[in-house]
Design an enzyme around this catalytic site. Sequence first.
Site, short mmCIF file in Angstrom:
data_model
loop_
_atom_site.label_atom_id
_atom_site.label_comp_id
_atom_site.label_asym_id
_atom_site.label_seq_id
_atom_site.Cartn_x
_atom_site.Cartn_y
_atom_site.Cartn_z
N PRO A 2 50.37 59.97 88.18
CA PRO A 2 51.39 58.92 88.05
C PRO A 2 51.06 57.71 88.93
O PRO A 2 50.93 57.83 90.15
CB PRO A 2 52.67 59.62 88.53
CG PRO A 2 52.41 61.07 88.34
CD PRO A 2 50.94 61.25 88.60
N GLU A 3 50.87 56.57 88.28
CA GLU A 3 50.64 55.33 89.00
C GLU A 3 51.91 54.49 88.90
O GLU A 3 52.95 54.96 88.42
CB GLU A 3 49.44 54.59 88.39
CG GLU A 3 48.17 55.42 88.30
CD GLU A 3 47.47 55.62 89.64
OE1 GLU A 3 48.01 55.18 90.68
OE2 GLU A 3 46.39 56.23 89.64
N ARG A 117 51.46 70.91 90.12
CA ARG A 117 50.38 71.24 91.04
C ARG A 117 50.81 71.26 92.51
O ARG A 117 50.00 71.40 93.41
CB ARG A 117 49.22 70.26 90.85
CG ARG A 117 48.64 70.31 89.42
CD ARG A 117 47.47 69.38 89.24
NE ARG A 117 46.35 69.74 90.08
CZ ARG A 117 45.20 69.07 90.11
NH1 ARG A 117 45.03 67.99 89.34
NH2 ARG A 117 44.22 69.44 90.90
N ARG A 265 34.96 56.47 94.13
CA ARG A 265 35.74 56.70 92.91
C ARG A 265 34.92 56.32 91.67
O ARG A 265 34.18 55.32 91.67
CB ARG A 265 37.03 55.87 92.93
CG ARG A 265 37.94 56.14 94.11
CD ARG A 265 38.40 57.60 94.18
NE ARG A 265 39.14 57.97 92.98
CZ ARG A 265 40.47 57.80 92.86
NH1 ARG A 265 41.16 57.27 93.86
NH2 ARG A 265 41.08 58.17 91.77
#
Length: 276
Positions: A2-3, A117, A265
């Site tokens: 989720p951003e 999670r 990244r």
Amino acid sequence: MPELPEVEIYRLYLESSSLHQPIENIEVDDPKLLTVPFTTLYETLVGRWFTGTRRIGKNLFVLTDGPDPLDQPVIVHMHFGMTGDLAYYHSSLDRPKYARIVFHFRNGFNLGFICPRKFERIGLIDDIPAYLKRKKIGKDGLAISLSELTEQIRRKKALIKPVLMDQSTVAGLGNWIVDEVLFQARIHPEKRTENLTDDEIRHLHDAIQLVLTTAIRHEAQYRDFPINFLIHVREWDDSPYDDVEAHKFCPRCGTRIAKSEVGGRTTYFCPNDQQL
């Protein structure tokens, strides 16, 4: 993960479903998901109700009220980790899968905090600006002005991608969003901040607004994003192209999209349109 766009969608969902309903009970399957003791959360919130929300970056703050108007401010802080979500449902229905924290409202409905999670967190704070300062969280991506973004970028001498991902620079931009912003602004992810022109920073600011508003408008359904977006190369959803290979090439110039690692990244960019 989720951003900012997903958390904005969660904020709107909570506001449309869960406000002004007294909390009757709270269930917590795993106390490690809380940043305060369970007894503190329970004793503070039971009898209160949610009155509104505020989102800064990936952080959702839920304002509350209670029977005593002289109470100190009580704000619920929600962080959705990597896979968090919300589910509002009637108590007669089965609890949603992974709803490890549940707010039971007096009207028979519940709000489940989905934690697949267990990286998600809920806690209590009493002052949003103090929390943001303590956590070094900058201006929200949708709210930051061009002058504020320019000031933040000019303060740092580093590669632009990790600078934009730093939540103290601008809050809410994750990995795919920064790649998309840089693609739309035609700036190489390894370009150094001290080499950016004023025009390039303006393009970055415009691209931040474009990418975030587009993602929110399409409720973060990647297949619905415009075909001129880089996101399709990540293959997270169905491709909008008829040609099954088209998403691997730049929608502007046709160059094959490059993949590298920047700031630790995975990074996608067009080597022709985003030259270093």
